[in-house]
Motif scaffolding. Structure first.
Motif, PDB file in Angstrom:
ATOM      1  N   GLY A  52       0.788  -1.225   0.000  1.00 47.02           N
ATOM      2  CA  GLY A  52       0.000   0.000   0.000  1.00 47.02           C
ATOM      3  C   GLY A  52       0.817   1.271   0.000  1.00 47.02           C
ATOM      4  N   GLY A  53       2.138   1.150   0.206  1.00 46.56           N
ATOM      5  CA  GLY A  53       2.969   2.345   0.346  1.00 46.56           C
ATOM      6  C   GLY A  53       3.025   3.192  -0.908  1.00 46.56           C
ATOM      7  N   MET A  54       3.321   2.556  -2.043  1.00 52.44           N
ATOM      8  CA  MET A  54       3.461   3.312  -3.272  1.00 52.44           C
ATOM      9  C   MET A  54       2.141   3.914  -3.735  1.00 52.44           C
ATOM     10  N   GLU A  55       1.056   3.146  -3.602  1.00 55.85           N
ATOM     11  CA  GLU A  55      -0.237   3.675  -4.039  1.00 55.85           C
ATOM     12  C   GLU A  55      -0.601   4.926  -3.249  1.00 55.85           C
ATOM     13  N   ALA A  56      -0.323   4.902  -1.953  1.00 55.76           N
ATOM     14  CA  ALA A  56      -0.676   6.048  -1.115  1.00 55.76           C
ATOM     15  C   ALA A  56       0.279   7.220  -1.320  1.00 55.76           C
ATOM     16  N   ALA A  57       1.558   6.901  -1.543  1.00 52.76           N
ATOM     17  CA  ALA A  57       2.550   7.968  -1.641  1.00 52.76           C
ATOM     18  C   ALA A  57       2.695   8.545  -3.042  1.00 52.76           C
ATOM     19  N   ALA A  58       2.251   7.816  -4.083  1.00 48.87           N
ATOM     20  CA  ALA A  58       2.489   8.239  -5.463  1.00 48.87           C
ATOM     21  C   ALA A  58       2.044   9.667  -5.756  1.00 48.87           C
ATOM     22  N   PRO A  59       0.842  10.101  -5.329  1.00 49.50           N
ATOM     23  CA  PRO A  59       0.453  11.493  -5.623  1.00 49.50           C
ATOM     24  C   PRO A  59       1.406  12.523  -5.031  1.00 49.50           C
ATOM     25  N   GLN A  60       1.912  12.273  -3.815  1.00 54.65           N
ATOM     26  CA  GLN A  60       2.826  13.222  -3.201  1.00 54.65           C
ATOM     27  C   GLN A  60       4.199  13.158  -3.853  1.00 54.65           C
ATOM     28  N   ILE A  61       4.621  11.963  -4.249  1.00 56.90           N
ATOM     29  CA  ILE A  61       5.891  11.829  -4.987  1.00 56.90           C
ATOM     30  C   ILE A  61       5.810  12.625  -6.278  1.00 56.90           C
ATOM     31  N   LYS A  62       4.707  12.479  -6.987  1.00 56.98           N
ATOM     32  CA  LYS A  62       4.521  13.193  -8.252  1.00 56.98           C
ATOM     33  C   LYS A  62       4.548  14.704  -8.023  1.00 56.98           C
ATOM     34  N   LEU A  63       3.827  15.154  -7.033  1.00 57.36           N
ATOM     35  CA  LEU A  63       3.770  16.585  -6.731  1.00 57.36           C
ATOM     36  C   LEU A  63       5.154  17.132  -6.394  1.00 57.36           C
ATOM     37  N   SER A  64       5.855  16.461  -5.493  1.00 56.33           N
ATOM     38  CA  SER A  64       7.131  16.977  -4.993  1.00 56.33           C
ATOM     39  C   SER A  64       8.221  16.950  -6.069  1.00 56.33           C
ATOM     40  N   LEU A  65       8.342  15.835  -6.785  1.00 53.84           N
ATOM     41  CA  LEU A  65       9.413  15.741  -7.778  1.00 53.84           C
ATOM     42  C   LEU A  65       9.151  16.615  -8.995  1.00 53.84           C
ATOM     43  N   ARG A  66       7.887  16.772  -9.393  1.00 57.69           N
ATOM     44  CA  ARG A  66       7.598  17.679 -10.500  1.00 57.69           C
ATOM     45  C   ARG A  66       7.912  19.122 -10.112  1.00 57.69           C
ATOM     46  N   ALA A  67       7.570  19.504  -8.893  1.00 59.60           N
ATOM     47  CA  ALA A  67       7.877  20.865  -8.440  1.00 59.60           C
ATOM     48  C   ALA A  67       9.386  21.080  -8.386  1.00 59.60           C
ATOM     49  N   MET A  68      10.123  20.083  -7.884  1.00 63.89           N
ATOM     50  CA  MET A  68      11.573  20.189  -7.832  1.00 63.89           C
ATOM     51  C   MET A  68      12.159  20.325  -9.229  1.00 63.89           C
ATOM     52  N   ALA A  69      11.683  19.501 -10.169  1.00 60.17           N
ATOM     53  CA  ALA A  69      12.221  19.528 -11.528  1.00 60.17           C
ATOM     54  C   ALA A  69      11.942  20.866 -12.197  1.00 60.17           C
ATOM     55  N   ARG A  70      10.761  21.399 -11.975  1.00 61.93           N
ATOM     56  CA  ARG A  70      10.432  22.694 -12.575  1.00 61.93           C
ATOM     57  C   ARG A  70      11.341  23.790 -12.022  1.00 61.93           C
ATOM     58  N   LYS A  71      11.528  23.811 -10.709  1.00 63.04           N
ATOM     59  CA  LYS A  71      12.372  24.830 -10.092  1.00 63.04           C
ATOM     60  C   LYS A  71      13.824  24.692 -10.576  1.00 63.04           C
ATOM     61  N   TRP A  72      14.293  23.451 -10.682  1.00 62.87           N
ATOM     62  CA  TRP A  72      15.678  23.247 -11.117  1.00 62.87           C
ATOM     63  C   TRP A  72      15.867  23.703 -12.557  1.00 62.87           C
ATOM     64  N   SER A  73      14.925  23.375 -13.426  1.00 67.56           N
ATOM     65  CA  SER A  73      15.066  23.743 -14.835  1.00 67.56           C
ATOM     66  C   SER A  73      15.010  25.254 -15.020  1.00 67.56           C
ATOM     67  N   VAL A  74      14.218  25.934 -14.206  1.00 65.84           N
ATOM     68  CA  VAL A  74      14.143  27.395 -14.275  1.00 65.84           C
ATOM     69  C   VAL A  74      15.438  28.019 -13.755  1.00 65.84           C
ATOM     70  N   ALA A  75      15.976  27.431 -12.692  1.00 67.38           N
ATOM     71  CA  ALA A  75      17.200  27.975 -12.088  1.00 67.38           C
ATOM     72  C   ALA A  75      18.445  27.673 -12.912  1.00 67.38           C
ATOM     73  N   HIS A  76      18.368  26.681 -13.806  1.00 68.14           N
ATOM     74  CA  HIS A  76      19.528  26.277 -14.626  1.00 68.14           C
ATOM     75  C   HIS A  76      19.113  26.229 -16.095  1.00 68.14           C
ATOM     76  N   PRO A  77      18.860  27.380 -16.685  1.00 68.83           N
ATOM     77  CA  PRO A  77      18.316  27.427 -18.048  1.00 68.83           C
ATOM     78  C   PRO A  77      19.270  26.917 -19.127  1.00 68.83           C
ATOM     79  N   LYS A  78      20.554  26.790 -18.836  1.00 67.39           N
ATOM     80  CA  LYS A  78      21.504  26.342 -19.852  1.00 67.39           C
ATOM     81  C   LYS A  78      21.583  24.818 -19.965  1.00 67.39           C
ATOM     82  N   VAL A  79      20.945  24.118 -19.036  1.00 69.28           N
ATOM     83  CA  VAL A  79      20.963  22.657 -19.092  1.00 69.28           C
ATOM     84  C   VAL A  79      20.113  22.187 -20.268  1.00 69.28           C
ATOM     85  N   ARG A  80      20.661  21.326 -21.094  1.00 67.74           N
ATOM     86  CA  ARG A  80      19.922  20.760 -22.221  1.00 67.74           C
ATOM     87  C   ARG A  80      19.321  19.426 -21.816  1.00 67.74           C
TER      88      ARG A  80
END
Length: 259
Positions: A52-80
């Motif tokens: 039951g761990g992944m099913e319950a945690a998946a929405p929060q994993i998705k939220l947190s990692l997508r937010a992190m990826a967006r912030k990182w890509s904005v902060a490092h615009p030269k990364v391809r």
């Protein structure tokens, strides 16, 4: 080169609006806490193995990692960023009974021949200070297999630029996987979480490493079944630390599907 640069893949814009488990399910915090504290059935101390761990945690994993990826890509615009990403886990993938290597056909089955950029995320080799201590004993063998995978990808996807990413910060590696149009994961926990948060398509091999992964299937999250995950002896390698040239060549043929 200028034409290639003008075609550099750019991650799509995506929403990071909060997502929550279906009503009535336990919260991811309580599920993970029960697992880590040893009160869950068949306790193994890892959330990806907790019932039951992944099913319950998946929405929060998705939220947190997508937010992190967006912030990182904005902060490092030269990364391809790469259009397609492969996570190549070698090292203890030879010997750990829950890990293993993917036959190369998973890439040709998952990606279009028109893909324009492929990034291979892996550990550093050749006596690099970035190599995990536990993986140093497999450096020589894994280096040969990585070179063979790169050769296979360049020949199978002639329109793509193929790059290796092995010395990047953790946040950048995670961002590459989350933001890729298509992600193929070797059996590992490192790739599982970005796959759950993928803004494109993610392909995760069925493995006893994460036995509940089938329950996470959604339109962009695919569990690759009917796929034999290859380990040391299955590759024809008796001792991955000191594989002979003949064993390495046999392993390449097995991975390519010619044996």
């Amino acid at each position: 080169n200028s034409a290639r640069l003008s075609e550099t893949f750019r991650p799509a814009v995506f929403s990071v609006a909060p997502e929550h488990p279906a009503s009535g399910r336990p919260s991811w915090q309580s599920v993970c806490a029960d697992c880590m504290q040893g009160t869950a059935p068949n306790f193994r101390n890892w959330p990806h193995e907790c019932p039951g761990g992944m099913e319950a945690a998946a929405p929060q994993i998705k939220l947190s990692l997508r937010a992190m990826a967006r912030k990182w890509s904005v902060a490092h615009p030269k990364v391809r960023y790469d259009e397609a990403v492969a996570h190549f886990r070698c090292g203890d993938g030879f010997t750990h009974h829950m890990y293993g290597l993917l036959p190369y056909r998973v890439y040709t089955q998952s990606w279009s021949t028109g893909v324009r950029s492929i990034g291979v995320l892996t550990q550093a080799y050749k006596n690099s200070p970035f190599t995990r201590g536990a993986d140093k004993r497999f450096e020589r063998t894994c280096g040969h297999l990585l070179a063979d995978l790169l050769d296979f990808l360049r020949n199978s996807f002639p329109n793509a630029t193929v790059s290796v990413h092995s010395k990047e910060p953790l946040a950048q590696a995670m961002s590459r996987m989350v933001l890729a149009s298509s992600l193929v994961c070797s059996p590992s926990t490192f790739c599982l979480y970005p796959a759950i948060a993928s803004t494109g398509e993610a392909f995760v091999a069925e493995s006893i490493l994460h036995p509940f992964v089938r329950r996470l299937q959604q339109p962009n999250f695919h569990v690759v079944t009917e796929l034999r995950i290859l380990r040391g002896r299955g590759l024809g390698i008796r001792n991955p630390r000191n594989a002979t040239p003949a064993e390495i060549e046999k392993a390449k043929r097995v991975l390519r599907g010619s044996l």
